[in-house]
Motif scaffolding. Structure first.
Motif: not given
Length: 192
Positions: A8-19, A33-37
């Motif tokens: 869960i991260s509003p930062n798409v790059l962080v979300g996709q990178g961690l994925k 990956v979710f960009t919001a709660f």
């Protein structure tokens, strides 16, 4: 049923990178990956073994995450406030350190159902025994010359083994090789 992780991260790059990192480390798991709660909460959050959450999302929804502290993992920066009773990983560190921190989370959980499990070692490893030795030394951070000296082989041979390992595994970076070696038990995660 395969385990599921949420990022869960509003930062798409962080979300996709961690994925990408999590899928490499835990190939038997699914990662969403979710960009919001809100979309995360509406998705049936109880099905996730763990959720990796951005610090901003955590702070805005702190009561929820504190109730779910055994499942929640905070994505922090080295200088962010520490929450002693929460699992945390610094996502602004080197890739090797990040992978090591994620792998170390496996050892810090108290309940078996909350463990982060890596893939079992294949029954017929795709690497020769010499390639496995070279991979282990690469994962420990040795350079080609040091590997050649330790194994008493030529540097050209080390380079050939390294190229063969990368081709067989389809992995092009040292961090990726380190991840593979740690996930399959070629190196101890505590030594990374």
């Amino acid at each position: 049923m395969k385990p599921s992780f949420a990022v869960i991260s509003p930062n798409v790059l962080v979300g996709q990178g961690l994925k990408t990192l999590l899928e490499g480390l835990f190939p038997m798991a699914s990662v969403e990956v979710f960009t919001a709660f809100e979309p995360f909460a509406e998705s049936g959050h109880m099905r996730f073994v763990h959720f990796f959450t951005d610090m901003t999302v955590f702070l805005h929804n702190r009561p929820f995450f504190e109730q779910m502290r055994r499942k929640a993992i905070l994505l922090t920066h080295g200088d962010t406030p520490s929450f002693a009773d929460m699992h945390q990983i610094d996502i602004y560190t080197s890739e090797e350190r990040l992978l090591s921190d994620i792998l170390k989370l496996r050892h810090s959980v108290h309940r078996p159902e909350h463990r982060l499990h890596t893939a079992p070692r294949p029954s017929t490893p795709p690497l020769s025994s010499r390639e496995a030795e070279v991979l282990t030394l690469i994962a420990r951070g040795l350079m080609n010359k040091e590997i050649a000296e330790q194994l008493n082989i030529g540097m050209t041979t080390v380079i050939t083994h390294r190229r063969n390992i990368m081709e067989k595994l389809g992995i092009k970076s040292v961090a990726g090789l380190t991840l593979y070696a740690a996930a399959l038990g070629y190196v101890d995660t505590d030594s990374l």
